[in-house]
Structures are given as structure tokens and as C-alpha cells.
Design an enzyme around this catalytic site. Structure first.
Site, PDB file in Angstrom:
ATOM      1  N   ALA A  12       0.735  -1.217   0.008  1.00 23.56           N
ATOM      2  CA  ALA A  12       0.186   0.009   0.063  1.00 23.56           C
ATOM      3  C   ALA A  12       0.962   1.306   0.099  1.00 23.56           C
ATOM      4  O   ALA A  12       2.156   1.195   0.152  1.00 23.56           O
ATOM      5  CB  ALA A  12      -0.784  -0.063   1.309  1.00 23.56           C
ATOM      6  N   GLY A  13       0.196   2.558  -0.230  1.00 24.92           N
ATOM      7  CA  GLY A  13       0.756   3.711  -0.090  1.00 24.92           C
ATOM      8  C   GLY A  13       2.277   3.864  -0.778  1.00 24.92           C
ATOM      9  O   GLY A  13       2.248   3.615  -2.081  1.00 24.92           O
ATOM     10  N   ASP A  60       6.921 -10.363   7.545  1.00 23.55           N
ATOM     11  CA  ASP A  60       6.724  -9.501   8.591  1.00 23.55           C
ATOM     12  C   ASP A  60       8.291  -9.100   9.156  1.00 23.55           C
ATOM     13  O   ASP A  60       8.747  -9.905   9.762  1.00 23.55           O
ATOM     14  CB  ASP A  60       6.009 -10.151   9.799  1.00 23.55           C
ATOM     15  CG  ASP A  60       5.687  -9.268  10.845  1.00 23.55           C
ATOM     16  OD1 ASP A  60       6.409  -8.058  11.119  1.00 23.55           O
ATOM     17  OD2 ASP A  60       4.892  -9.563  11.793  1.00 23.55           O
ATOM     18  N   ASN A  87      10.960   0.774   3.152  1.00 21.98           N
ATOM     19  CA  ASN A  87       9.569   1.390   3.358  1.00 21.98           C
ATOM     20  C   ASN A  87       8.812   1.150   4.583  1.00 21.98           C
ATOM     21  O   ASN A  87       8.066   2.121   4.983  1.00 21.98           O
ATOM     22  CB  ASN A  87       8.907   1.192   1.849  1.00 21.98           C
ATOM     23  CG  ASN A  87       7.630   1.802   2.166  1.00 21.98           C
ATOM     24  OD1 ASN A  87       7.498   3.183   2.405  1.00 21.98           O
ATOM     25  ND2 ASN A  87       6.616   0.923   2.086  1.00 21.98           N
ATOM     26  N   TYR A 153       7.520   7.666  18.212  1.00 23.63           N
ATOM     27  CA  TYR A 153       7.698   7.433  16.743  1.00 23.63           C
ATOM     28  C   TYR A 153       8.821   8.188  16.119  1.00 23.63           C
ATOM     29  O   TYR A 153       9.675   7.818  15.477  1.00 23.63           O
ATOM     30  CB  TYR A 153       6.336   7.760  15.978  1.00 23.63           C
ATOM     31  CG  TYR A 153       6.536   8.062  14.726  1.00 23.63           C
ATOM     32  CD1 TYR A 153       6.559   6.985  13.948  1.00 23.63           C
ATOM     33  CD2 TYR A 153       6.424   9.354  13.964  1.00 23.63           C
ATOM     34  CE1 TYR A 153       6.602   6.983  12.413  1.00 23.63           C
ATOM     35  CE2 TYR A 153       6.581   9.407  12.669  1.00 23.63           C
ATOM     36  CZ  TYR A 153       6.418   8.292  11.717  1.00 23.63           C
ATOM     37  OH  TYR A 153       6.736   8.519  10.581  1.00 23.63           O
ATOM     38  N   GLY A 184       7.298  14.711   4.510  1.00 21.76           N
ATOM     39  CA  GLY A 184       6.479  15.391   5.446  1.00 21.76           C
ATOM     40  C   GLY A 184       5.132  14.417   5.366  1.00 21.76           C
ATOM     41  O   GLY A 184       4.995  13.328   5.226  1.00 21.76           O
ATOM     42  N   GLU A 189      -2.155   5.379   4.043  1.00 22.82           N
ATOM     43  CA  GLU A 189      -3.055   4.820   5.148  1.00 22.82           C
ATOM     44  C   GLU A 189      -2.251   5.414   6.458  1.00 22.82           C
ATOM     45  O   GLU A 189      -2.720   4.591   7.400  1.00 22.82           O
ATOM     46  CB  GLU A 189      -2.773   3.421   5.164  1.00 22.82           C
ATOM     47  CG  GLU A 189      -3.717   2.748   4.053  1.00 22.82           C
ATOM     48  CD  GLU A 189      -3.521   1.246   3.774  1.00 22.82           C
ATOM     49  OE1 GLU A 189      -2.640   0.425   4.490  1.00 22.82           O
ATOM     50  OE2 GLU A 189      -4.162   0.501   3.012  1.00 22.82           O
ATOM     51  N   PHE A 190      -1.201   5.952   6.519  1.00 25.35           N
ATOM     52  CA  PHE A 190      -0.526   6.318   7.729  1.00 25.35           C
ATOM     53  C   PHE A 190      -1.092   6.969   8.880  1.00 25.35           C
ATOM     54  O   PHE A 190      -1.234   6.351   9.931  1.00 25.35           O
ATOM     55  CB  PHE A 190       0.480   7.391   7.307  1.00 25.35           C
ATOM     56  CG  PHE A 190       1.356   7.884   8.300  1.00 25.35           C
ATOM     57  CD1 PHE A 190       2.674   7.157   8.614  1.00 25.35           C
ATOM     58  CD2 PHE A 190       1.128   9.095   8.928  1.00 25.35           C
ATOM     59  CE1 PHE A 190       3.552   7.635   9.782  1.00 25.35           C
ATOM     60  CE2 PHE A 190       2.059   9.366  10.129  1.00 25.35           C
ATOM     61  CZ  PHE A 190       3.254   8.631  10.523  1.00 25.35           C
TER      62      PHE A 190
END
Length: 252
Positions: A12-13, A60, A87, A153, A184, A189-190
Site C-alpha cells: 500500500a501507499g 513480517d 519502506n 515514533y 512530510g 494509510e499512515f
């Protein structure tokens, strides 16, 4: 023979957009992620649309033994990896430090930091053997600044920034390029993950301005990956025109 790129978090993303962009410029791809069905769909799409070879790995990155085993067991024609795109990563929660949820901390540390270490440790010997390669670590503006609710984070992304610099020094004698790419706000989906599935809160993050999108980052990866052999892009910080810092956004 096409170059080979290994992408983590490809389902994704940013990871998915980078897979498509690298396929478009002629890379064969090893795509990895936890969601098997999405990997299979992406694999079929890449082969059909770009006529490249694609090898998918359900992976994973938090599981060191699984990472080591699956990379060691790559078929010979797939272990000549030219580009590693680290990523896979996530933010979970926005709690202040004193109210932090330990499980959230561990998910971020295990994915953003330890997962990147496990994958890179497994792949760099393959690059060293061939005396060439490139590593692009997707970091974040959170690796340059700290903001309220970002504590752990931000710490993981600061650590990745430092590790990237260390990699560049240690891998210098082996002709391996290392880059940090720090976005930035990117509309993926973040925020949905950060707010644990609360779509309303996630959408509010990007309301009132035009954020970056995954394709913007993919185009930047393309630029980094296509520099001449004597050129390395050490560090890129990329933000939307309406964003000046982690906290300063011009919303209308």
C-alpha cells in the site's frame, strides 16, 4: 538483464507506488509485506502493466528469523539485489509520553527500527559480495524534528536517520550508496493506522491543504535510483508546499 529492487511494505501507499515506478523504469522486483492477498494482486498488476519479473514474499519485518530465512532462501537469480527500499514503517497512537501505551511503542520500535535493521543486515552481504548496491531508507520529517504526541515514533525515525549515516560510512569501502528520504505529510494509510482505524480523525489530518501523495515520493525514489554511479543522494527532506515543519501547515 534488469536490475533488481527489494521493497518492504509494498502492499500500500508509498511502497506500492514505488513498486510501480521502479517497474516502469525497468526494475525487476521483490515485493514484500504482511498482506498476502494484496501482494498477489500487486504482483499480477506489475507483471501485466510493466512486463517485468516479480517475486513476492509474505514477510513480517519484525520477525528476525523469518527475515533471515526468507532472504537466505531467495533463488539465485533473485539474490543479486541492486536496490533495497526500506519502506515498511508505521506510527501508532498520539499519546503524550507519560500516558504512552507500551504495545504501541513496541510496534513502532519493532517495525521502524528493528525491522529495518533485520532486512538490511540480511541483504548488505549480498551487495558487498558484488561490490555494488543502493539502500534507500524512508525516514520522516519526524526524524528531523520532535512534536507533541510523537515521542517514540520520532525517536524511531531519529534512530533510522542516525543508522543511515552509519551505514553510509561503514559501506563506503564496498561501493554501496545509502540515502535517507524523509517525507512530510503524505496522504496514505499512515494516519488511519496512527489513529487505529478512526477514518474521521485520519481524514482531518489532510483537510484544508494539499498534502504529498505516494506518487510524489515514488518520483523522488526514481530520481535517487537513476543518478550516475558516481553520484549519491545522501539526504532528502520533502514536504508539501503548504507544510513548513512537522507542525506548521497552512490550512485554508
Amino acid at each position: 538483464m534488469n536490475k533488481i529492487a527489494f521493497i518492504t511494505g509494498a502492499t500500500a501507499g508509498i511502497g506500492e507506488a514505488c513498486a510501480k515506478k521502479l517497474a516502469e523504469i525497468g526494475f525487476d522486483l521483490i515485493i514484500s509485506g504482511r498482506r498476502k492477498e494484496k501482494l498477489e494482486i500487486l504482483q499480477q498488476e506489475l507483471i501485466a502493466n510493466y512486463q517485468v519479473k516479480v517475486f513476492s514474499i509474505e514477510l513480517d519485518v519484525r520477525n528476525q528469523k523469518e527475515v533471515e530465512s526468507k532472504i537466505k532462501s531467495l533463488p539465485e537469480k533473485w539474490n543479486k539485489i541492486d536496490l533495497l527500499l526500506n519502506n515498511a514503517g508505521l506510527a501508532v497512537g498520539v499519546s503524550s509520553f507519560q500516558e504512552g501505551i507500551i504495545d504501541d511503542w513496541e510496534r513502532m520500535i519493532d517495525t521502524n527500527l528493528k525491522g529495518l535493521l533485520y532486512v538490511t543486515r540480511a541483504i548488505t552481504p549480498l551487495m558487498i559480495e558484488r561490490k555494488k548496491g543502493q539502500i534507500i531508507n524512508i525516514t520522516s520529517v519526524a526524524g528531523k524534528e520532535v512534536y507533541p504526541g510523537g515521542n517514540v515514533y520520532c525517536a524511531t525515525k531519529h534512530a533510522v536517520d542516525a543508522i543511515t549515516k552509519g551505514m553510509r560510512i561503514d559501506l563506503l569501502p564496498h561501493n554501496i550508496k545509502v540515502c535517507s528520504l524523509a517525507p512530510g505529510m503524505v496522504d496514505t494509510e499512515f494516519s488511519l493506522v496512527r489513529f487505529k482505524g478512526d477514518s474521521e480523525k485520519a481524514e482531518q489530518v489532510y483537510n484544508g491543504f494539499t498534502p504529498l501523495n505516494a506518487e510524489d515520493i515514488a518520483e523522488t525514489v526514481e530520481f535517487i535510483a537513476t543518478r550516475p554511479s558516481h553520484v549519491n543522494i545522501n539526504d532528502i527532506l520533502i514536504m508539501a508546499t503548504d507544510q513548513a515543519s512537522a507542525r506548521d501547515v497552512n490550512k485554508q
